[in-house]
Design an enzyme around this catalytic site. Structure first.
Site, short mmCIF file in Angstrom:
data_model
loop_
_atom_site.label_atom_id
_atom_site.label_comp_id
_atom_site.label_asym_id
_atom_site.label_seq_id
_atom_site.Cartn_x
_atom_site.Cartn_y
_atom_site.Cartn_z
N GLU A 43 -1.74 4.90 2.46
CA GLU A 43 -1.72 4.96 3.92
C GLU A 43 -0.49 5.70 4.43
O GLU A 43 -0.57 6.46 5.39
CB GLU A 43 -1.75 3.55 4.51
N GLY A 59 0.82 -1.21 0.00
CA GLY A 59 0.00 0.00 0.00
C GLY A 59 0.85 1.25 0.00
O GLY A 59 1.96 1.27 0.53
#
Length: 176
Positions: free
Chosen positions: A103, A100
């Site tokens: 984030e 990711g």
């Protein structure tokens, strides 16, 4: 996902207004498949966290029911000087080696801004956002010889649920 953020700010000591001059961000988001998508996530997340650090406040639902009322930063509040650096480490568990990225940029750079305020004028605002009135109050307290930081009247408490989550996470941490 790993990263580090540095912010450069200017603080008007008369008013407490803080202006972010630059942000430098280094991140390892795994193997990058689409650099434009990762950069977009980074610029958007950094812009969001500047608002979180300096202006966004959702405590009064009626007052903050609009984007402008909530303190979402305007383009003039985001520095032109944002430098992104990427390090790629292939992730075995991630899709195509990635991990990711949004984030990282959504959750960390606000602290770089708060730390830069402290470095610039020697006061720390713990109750975000660090609006001008809070920075000014901290500067006045410092000038009066009071505490060197502005703190919320009641100390922050950690929710019991969060405490248990952190305890479980620490138990499951493997160290080499």
């Amino acid at each position: 996902t790993y990263g580090v953020f540095l912010a450069e700010v200017e603080v008007d000591v008369e008013t407490g207004k803080t202006t972010v001059l630059s942000i430098k961000a280094a991140g390892d988001v795994g193997k990058i498949g689409n650099i434009l998508a990762v950069e977009g996530q980074a610029y958007g997340g950094i812009s969001h966290t500047i608002g979180y650090a300096l202006s966004e406040d959702y405590s009064d639902v009626k007052r903050h029911a609009t984007l402008a009322g909530a303190g979402i930063p305007y383009i003039k509040d985001i520095p032109d000087n944002i430098e992104l650096m990427f390090h790629e480490t292939y992730r075995q568990q991630g899709p195509f080696g990635s991990s990711g990225c949004s984030e990282l940029y959504q959750s960390s750079s606000h602290m770089a801004v708060v730390n830069a305020i402290s470095d610039a004028v020697g006061v720390r605002v713990y109750d975000l956002p660090a609006r001008p009135d809070k920075v000014q109050a901290a500067l006045e307290a410092k000038a009066a010889g009071e505490a060197g930081s502005y703190t919320h009247p009641t100390p922050p408490t950690i929710h019991p649920w969060l405490t248990s989550v952190v305890a479980v996470a620490l138990q499951n941490t493997h160290r080499a």
